[in-house]
Design a protein around this motif. Sequence first.
Motif, PDB file in Angstrom:
ATOM      1  N   UNK A   1      -9.955  -3.034  -1.834  1.00 15.86           N
ATOM      2  CA  UNK A   1      -9.044  -2.344  -0.925  1.00 15.86           C
ATOM      3  C   UNK A   1      -8.974  -0.873  -1.338  1.00 15.86           C
ATOM      4  N   UNK A   2      -9.258   0.002  -0.407  1.00 14.93           N
ATOM      5  CA  UNK A   2      -9.208   1.437  -0.730  1.00 14.93           C
ATOM      6  C   UNK A   2      -7.750   1.904  -0.703  1.00 14.93           C
TER       7      UNK A   2
ATOM      8  N   UNK B   1      -8.943   0.526  -7.222  1.00 13.55           N
ATOM      9  CA  UNK B   1      -8.866  -0.171  -5.939  1.00 13.55           C
ATOM     10  C   UNK B   1      -8.947  -1.671  -6.232  1.00 13.55           C
ATOM     11  N   UNK B   2      -7.970  -2.443  -5.788  1.00 11.76           N
ATOM     12  CA  UNK B   2      -7.977  -3.856  -6.178  1.00 11.76           C
ATOM     13  C   UNK B   2      -9.015  -4.680  -5.421  1.00 11.76           C
TER      14      UNK B   2
ATOM     15  N   UNK C   1       0.479 -10.804   0.477  1.00 16.23           N
ATOM     16  CA  UNK C   1       1.058  -9.777   1.349  1.00 16.23           C
ATOM     17  C   UNK C   1       1.019 -10.238   2.811  1.00 16.23           C
ATOM     18  N   UNK C   2      -0.078 -10.869   3.209  1.00 19.57           N
ATOM     19  CA  UNK C   2      -0.169 -11.355   4.596  1.00 19.57           C
ATOM     20  C   UNK C   2       0.968 -12.337   4.870  1.00 19.57           C
TER      21      UNK C   2
ATOM     22  N   UNK D   1      -0.798  -2.199   0.686  1.00 23.81           N
ATOM     23  CA  UNK D   1      -1.450  -3.176   1.558  1.00 23.81           C
ATOM     24  C   UNK D   1      -0.528  -3.539   2.722  1.00 23.81           C
ATOM     25  N   UNK D   2       0.732  -3.661   2.414  1.00 29.79           N
ATOM     26  CA  UNK D   2       1.720  -3.932   3.453  1.00 29.79           C
ATOM     27  C   UNK D   2       1.679  -2.811   4.495  1.00 29.79           C
ATOM     28  N   UNK D   3       1.649  -1.573   4.010  1.00 27.15           N
ATOM     29  CA  UNK D   3       1.639  -0.430   4.935  1.00 27.15           C
ATOM     30  C   UNK D   3       0.380  -0.431   5.793  1.00 27.15           C
ATOM     31  N   UNK D   4      -0.740  -0.862   5.190  1.00 28.81           N
ATOM     32  CA  UNK D   4      -2.000  -0.867   5.945  1.00 28.81           C
ATOM     33  C   UNK D   4      -2.009  -1.974   7.000  1.00 28.81           C
TER      34      UNK D   4
END
Length: 448
Positions: free
Chosen positions: A147-148, A173-174, A190-191, A217-220
Motif C-alpha cells: 500500500x503506497x 509501505x505495508x 480496515x475493510x 488505508x481507511x482514508x483511501x
Amino acid sequence: MTSPIVRFAPSPTGRLHIGNARPALLNYLYARAHNGRFVLRFDDTDVARSSEEFAQAIEVDLAWLGVAPDMTLRQSQRVALYESAAAALREAGRLYPCYETAEELEKRRKLQQARGQPPIYDRAALRLSAEERARLEREGRRPHWRFRLEPGVVEWRDLVRGDCAIDCASLSDPVLLREDGSFLYTLPSVVDDIDLCITHVIRGEDHVTNTAVQIRLFQALAPGRHPPVFAHHNLLVGSGGEALSKRSGALSIGALREEGYEALAVAALAVLTGSSDSVHPIRSLDELAKEFDLAHLSRNAARFDPADLRPLTHRTLARLDYEDMRERLEAHEIVGFKAEPFWRAARGNLSAFSDVLDWWRVVEGEIAPRREDEELLAAALASLPREPWDETTWSAWTAGLKAKTGRKGKALFHPLRLALTGAENGPELSLLLPLIGHARAAARLAGG
Ligand code: GLU
C-alpha cells in the motif's frame, strides 16, 4: 453521540487467555456503558494457523465471562469484500506489486542499517517499468502487494494514550497481500471496520504502530468518512513483568474456569489491573461498565498476579445475591424454601462456588460426625429448643448452655460447631442452625 459499535477481533489460533480477554472485556464494557453494539470478528484469514475449534472455544470462553456478542463473523467468509477493496486500491494506484524476495529485503535492510539509515522500504518496485515487471514474472516471481502511504503525519486522540502522532516517513509501505494472494491482517481489518461502521477500535498497545497505516488505508477506502476512535490499552504482563503468551495454557480462560475461579473475578482482575481503580469484586459486568472508564487505564504495563484470583473469587461470591445465583444453585438441586437463606448463610465462606455443595450437605444431608466434650453435647441435646427456629435461636440456646455448664467462648462453641457441621469453621451458626433444623441437630448431638 450515535451509539458506538465496537469489535473484538481475535485470531482463532489458540485459546483465549487472560491477556486477550482484556480487550474483549474492555470492548464489551464500552458497548454496555454507551448503549452500543459489540461485534465478535474472527481474524481467520491465516488458514494454516486458524481453526474452527479454536473459534468455538473462544465463543464458549467469552460466554462464560459474560461477554455476549451482538454479531459474530469470520473474515474467511468475507474474502470477496477484501478482493474488491484491493482492486479499488490497485485502480487508484495505491496498491503496487513488489517482487523482492524475503532474502533480498533482508539484505537491503542490513545495508541500510550499516549506513545508519532507518530500515524503511525504498519503494524500488514503484520504479520498475512494465518490461521489468514482465521479465520478473517470466522468471516465475509472483508479486506481493504494498500500500503506497500518503506522506505526512497521522494524528489521533487516543482514549487511553491521549494525543498521538506518527510520521508516515518513518514507516515502510505495508504489505497487504502475500505472494500467494492471501491477505495479511491490515486490509481485511480496515475493510471490516468500514463495512461494519465500527466507531471505536479498542485493542492492545502493541497495535499503536499499526494505527497510522490503518487510518491512511481507511482514508483511501472511505474518503470523507471519519476513521474510528482508537483506544490502545496497556498489556497485561506476569508478576515478573514477562509477556503472557497464548501458548502458556495456565492462564487460559478455560484453565481458570476449571480451577473454580469466578468469571466475575477473572473479569474484574483482567479489566482493573493496571488502572487507577483498585481491583475489587464486582456483582455484574454492567456494574463494572458503569464505573469504569478507559481513561482510568495507565500507560505502564499492567502487572497481573494469578494468585489474586482465589481471594477475589471468595470476595466476589460473598457479594452475590441469591437472585444472581439462583440458576447455578438450581443446577445443583439447591432448591426449595431453604435455598435463599442457605445462600445468604454460605456465600461468605466459599473459596470456590463448588464449596456450596459441602455446606448444602450440612443443612440437607449427612455429615461425618465429629465429637468432643460429650458432657456438653448431652446438655446441649437436653436443652435444644423446640421449633420454630429463627436466627435468634442459636444465641438463646447457647446463652442457656453457658449458664448451665459454665463453658464459654471456644470451649462452648467449638464442640457444638464440630458436632453440628463436622467442620472447624464455617458460616454463622445463627444462620445455619435454623436450616439444619431440630431433627438433624438432635441426631448430630446425640451422635446418631
Ligand atoms: N487479530 C488482531 C489481533 O488479535 C486484531 C487487532 C485489532 O483489534 O485490530 O491482534
